[in-house]
Design a protein around this motif. Structure first.
Motif, PDB file in Angstrom:
ATOM      1  N   TRP A 124      13.718 -12.361 -36.045  1.00 49.75           N
ATOM      2  CA  TRP A 124      14.450 -13.362 -36.822  1.00 49.75           C
ATOM      3  C   TRP A 124      15.371 -12.749 -37.861  1.00 49.75           C
ATOM      4  N   HIS A 125      15.102 -11.525 -38.304  1.00 51.38           N
ATOM      5  CA  HIS A 125      15.953 -10.892 -39.318  1.00 51.38           C
ATOM      6  C   HIS A 125      17.411 -10.846 -38.866  1.00 51.38           C
ATOM      7  N   TRP A 126      17.616 -10.695 -37.561  1.00 49.27           N
ATOM      8  CA  TRP A 126      18.982 -10.512 -37.068  1.00 49.27           C
ATOM      9  C   TRP A 126      19.793 -11.801 -37.044  1.00 49.27           C
ATOM     10  N   ILE A 127      19.156 -12.948 -37.190  1.00 49.31           N
ATOM     11  CA  ILE A 127      19.950 -14.171 -37.278  1.00 49.31           C
ATOM     12  C   ILE A 127      20.751 -14.186 -38.571  1.00 49.31           C
ATOM     13  N   PHE A 128      20.298 -13.438 -39.583  1.00 45.42           N
ATOM     14  CA  PHE A 128      21.041 -13.304 -40.828  1.00 45.42           C
ATOM     15  C   PHE A 128      21.915 -12.047 -40.837  1.00 45.42           C
ATOM     16  N   SER A 167      23.373 -13.065 -46.914  1.00 44.72           N
ATOM     17  CA  SER A 167      22.842 -12.975 -45.553  1.00 44.72           C
ATOM     18  C   SER A 167      22.092 -11.672 -45.345  1.00 44.72           C
ATOM     19  N   VAL A 168      22.634 -10.583 -45.901  1.00 45.00           N
ATOM     20  CA  VAL A 168      21.941  -9.292 -45.807  1.00 45.00           C
ATOM     21  C   VAL A 168      20.619  -9.358 -46.563  1.00 45.00           C
ATOM     22  N   LEU A 169      20.631  -9.969 -47.755  1.00 43.38           N
ATOM     23  CA  LEU A 169      19.390 -10.115 -48.526  1.00 43.38           C
ATOM     24  C   LEU A 169      18.366 -10.927 -47.741  1.00 43.38           C
ATOM     25  N   ALA A 170      18.806 -11.999 -47.081  1.00 47.58           N
ATOM     26  CA  ALA A 170      17.889 -12.799 -46.265  1.00 47.58           C
ATOM     27  C   ALA A 170      17.355 -11.990 -45.091  1.00 47.58           C
ATOM     28  N   GLY A 171      18.216 -11.163 -44.501  1.00 48.17           N
ATOM     29  CA  GLY A 171      17.808 -10.378 -43.339  1.00 48.17           C
ATOM     30  C   GLY A 171      16.775  -9.318 -43.646  1.00 48.17           C
ATOM     31  N   VAL A 172      16.761  -8.817 -44.878  1.00 51.87           N
ATOM     32  CA  VAL A 172      15.788  -7.778 -45.244  1.00 51.87           C
ATOM     33  C   VAL A 172      14.646  -8.346 -46.078  1.00 51.87           C
ATOM     34  N   ILE A 217      21.155 -21.701 -36.159  1.00 53.85           N
ATOM     35  CA  ILE A 217      20.301 -20.574 -35.755  1.00 53.85           C
ATOM     36  C   ILE A 217      18.966 -20.617 -36.509  1.00 53.85           C
ATOM     37  N   VAL A 218      19.026 -20.933 -37.805  1.00 54.51           N
ATOM     38  CA  VAL A 218      17.819 -20.911 -38.629  1.00 54.51           C
ATOM     39  C   VAL A 218      16.764 -21.875 -38.104  1.00 54.51           C
ATOM     40  N   THR A 219      17.187 -23.053 -37.658  1.00 57.92           N
ATOM     41  CA  THR A 219      16.211 -24.045 -37.207  1.00 57.92           C
ATOM     42  C   THR A 219      15.409 -23.533 -36.020  1.00 57.92           C
ATOM     43  N   VAL A 220      16.052 -22.777 -35.132  1.00 52.10           N
ATOM     44  CA  VAL A 220      15.357 -22.244 -33.961  1.00 52.10           C
ATOM     45  C   VAL A 220      14.356 -21.163 -34.351  1.00 52.10           C
ATOM     46  N   ALA A 221      14.678 -20.398 -35.404  1.00 60.05           N
ATOM     47  CA  ALA A 221      13.842 -19.250 -35.787  1.00 60.05           C
ATOM     48  C   ALA A 221      12.727 -19.609 -36.766  1.00 60.05           C
ATOM     49  N   VAL A 268      21.529 -21.651 -28.853  1.00 57.40           N
ATOM     50  CA  VAL A 268      21.243 -20.660 -27.804  1.00 57.40           C
ATOM     51  C   VAL A 268      21.031 -19.277 -28.422  1.00 57.40           C
ATOM     52  N   ALA A 269      21.959 -18.864 -29.310  1.00 62.71           N
ATOM     53  CA  ALA A 269      21.884 -17.522 -29.893  1.00 62.71           C
ATOM     54  C   ALA A 269      20.645 -17.352 -30.754  1.00 62.71           C
ATOM     55  N   GLY A 270      20.232 -18.416 -31.436  1.00 56.46           N
ATOM     56  CA  GLY A 270      19.036 -18.314 -32.271  1.00 56.46           C
ATOM     57  C   GLY A 270      17.810 -17.935 -31.468  1.00 56.46           C
ATOM     58  N   GLY A 271      17.646 -18.604 -30.332  1.00 49.09           N
ATOM     59  CA  GLY A 271      16.511 -18.274 -29.478  1.00 49.09           C
ATOM     60  C   GLY A 271      16.584 -16.866 -28.924  1.00 49.09           C
ATOM     61  N   LEU A 272      17.782 -16.470 -28.474  1.00 51.63           N
ATOM     62  CA  LEU A 272      17.946 -15.143 -27.873  1.00 51.63           C
ATOM     63  C   LEU A 272      17.742 -14.028 -28.902  1.00 51.63           C
TER      64      LEU A 272
END
Length: 475
Positions: free
Chosen positions: A163-167, A88-93, A27-31, A152-156
């Motif tokens: 991008w925060h939601w990928i984490f 992951s939460v820390l990365a997301g925020v 996912i990260v690579t797409v975002a 697929v999910a990364g792009g969506l």
């Protein structure tokens, strides 16, 4: 709860934990473009969103696997999953680049702790050869499914929510995994730290792997023959060699060398480095070919790669366990490697104006060979694991997998970039130059797989009828 059902639930928990970490990587690579814009990463620093994770993850797998044997594999899995979820939460925020890179490093530590012991837990859960083969097949399917879903999910997620939601998506998955793991994974006390508290050995191998992986992931920046790469690479090799010498003489070694005396284990790990180096680079370079040469967007690229994941999953879940039981891991491994070599041979000739059905789809179908290769390699890589060493064998197997990934992407991407630059200098247009670079990388990938075939054929023993009928023993 019946024993068979309990084991299936435990397998599901371990597979879910693995899926979460694999999803995160793809996912990260797409975002990455969106992350670069929002957090103002420089182009040079952006790679550390990936590299920080890879260095922590790859360098700590061996140590984490052994610690799981010493303090309890369930404890390591739960602690690692909890750390990965919190990071992951820390990365997301994260509101700045430094916070995100630090969070990715912590994710790598947590992922190493959880992943390193997963195969070791499976070995003790499924002592019979047939059950273990099916469990390994599920893990192979998890890897293929996670990589494809992540694309697929990364792009969506990035397009729809940011991008925060990928984490942040890891939070509910991680909490559910922890809750179920407490109920289903077998409790084990471990051997105690005194049984393998080799602090000097731990420092040597961790420093050697950190330095080695750092050297590999920075090859593209500094060059394969630069003083930076050669000097740090030599130092990393010296540290790892020092670790091996230390293990041969230590009273309580971190990694008992008896594990490497098994020909199947040693060859499986070497073959894995070669195969994963080629196949992981394949994922990255095919994605670039689809986007940079054929003009696919992120979502279309993910869908284009989906048949490979479907075929790998169908082969690994549907037939690999039965084929391993019938013909032996060596024969199945070689058959899968031959399919992958054919895949790379086709890729080395893919045209600049390629079309999906005649040029790309056959490649995706031949990728199904990986569904034969990984379960067979996993069985061989864990074949000499005693009950007290299962976490260590799992950590070793996962370490060589990560080394292969890092080495393959760094070296083959650098090779492709160098060939592309040469063709541009000779006057080729961008698409033609890029395709020529990909051809060179795929040809080298084919060579790596062919070497893997030769090693497997020459060094692995064919399984006799008596061995085929005898159950595998652990302990």
């Amino acid at each position: 709860m019946s024993a068979p059902r309990s084991r299936r639930l435990a397998l599901g928990v371990l597979a879910t934990g693995a899926l979460m970490t694999i999803l995160d990587g793809s996912i990260v690579t797409v975002a990455m473009p969106a992350i670069q814009r929002d957090l103002r990463f420089s182009l040079a620093d952006l790679s550390w969103v990936v590299n920080a994770y890879l260095i922590a993850f790859g360098s700590l797998l061996l140590l984490a696997g052994r610690l799981g044997d010493l303090i309890g594999r369930r404890t390591m899995f739960l602690g690692g999953t909890a750390l990965f979820t919190a990071a992951s939460v820390l990365a997301g925020v994260a509101a700045n680049s430094a916070t995100l890179v630090a969070a990715r490093f912590l994710q790598g530590i947590g992922s190493a702790a959880a992943t390193a012991v997963s195969l070791g837990i499976l070995v003790t859960l499924f002592p019979d050869a047939a059950g273990r083969a099916r469990a390994f097949a599920v893990f192979a399917f998890t890897g293929a499914a996670g990589a494809a879903i992540g694309q697929v999910a990364g792009g969506l997620l990035t397009d729809a929510l940011g991008w925060h939601w990928i984490f942040l998506i890891n939070l509910p998955i991680g909490l559910a995994t922890i809750a179920l793991a407490v109920r289903t994974l077998p409790a084990d006390r471990g051997l105690g730290l005194a049984a393998g508290a080799d602090v000097a050995g731990a420092l040597l191998i961790t420093a050697g792997l950190v330095l080695g992986i750092y050297t590999v992931v920075t090859i593209e920046r500094y060059g394969a023959t630069s003083a930076h790469t050669l000097g740090l690479g030599a130092l990393a090799a010296a540290l790892v060699a020092g670790f091996v010498v230390r293990q041969a003489t230590a009273r309580r070694p971190l990694m008992p060398l008896r594990l490497l005396r098994s020909r199947g284990v040693a060859v499986a790990n070497v073959v894995q480095i070669l195969t994963v180096a080629a196949t992981f680079a394949f994922q990255v370079l095919v994605t670039l070919y689809l986007q940079q040469v054929l003009g696919y967007d992120a979502t279309r690229t993910g869908l284009a790669l989906l048949p490979a994941a479907v075929v790998i999953g169908a082969v690994s879940l549907g037939v690999s366990a039965r084929l391993n039981a019938r013909f032996g891991e060596r024969a199945v491994l070689i058959a899968g490697l031959v399919l992958l070599a054919a895949m790379f041979a086709l890729l080395a000739r893919v045209p600049v104006d390629g079309r999906y059905l005649p040029d790309v789809l056959p490649v995706m179908l031949l990728a199904g060979g990986f569904g034969l290769v990984l379960p067979a390699l996993t069985a061989l890589g864990m074949s000499a694991a005693r009950a007290e060493d299962a976490g260590l064998a799992s950590g070793l197997f996962n370490t060589t997998q990560q080394l292969g990934m890092a080495f393959g992407v760094a070296v083959l991407s650098t090779l492709a970039a160098a060939r592309t630059a040469d063709r541009v200098a000779l006057g080729d247009d961008r698409a033609t130059a890029l395709t020529s670079g990909f051809h060179a990388a795929f040809a080298v990938g084919a060579g790596l797989v062919v070497v893997a075939v030769v090693l497997a054929y020459a060094l692995l023993r064919p399984r006799t009828a008596e061995r085929a009928e005898a159950p595998a023993l652990v302990g």
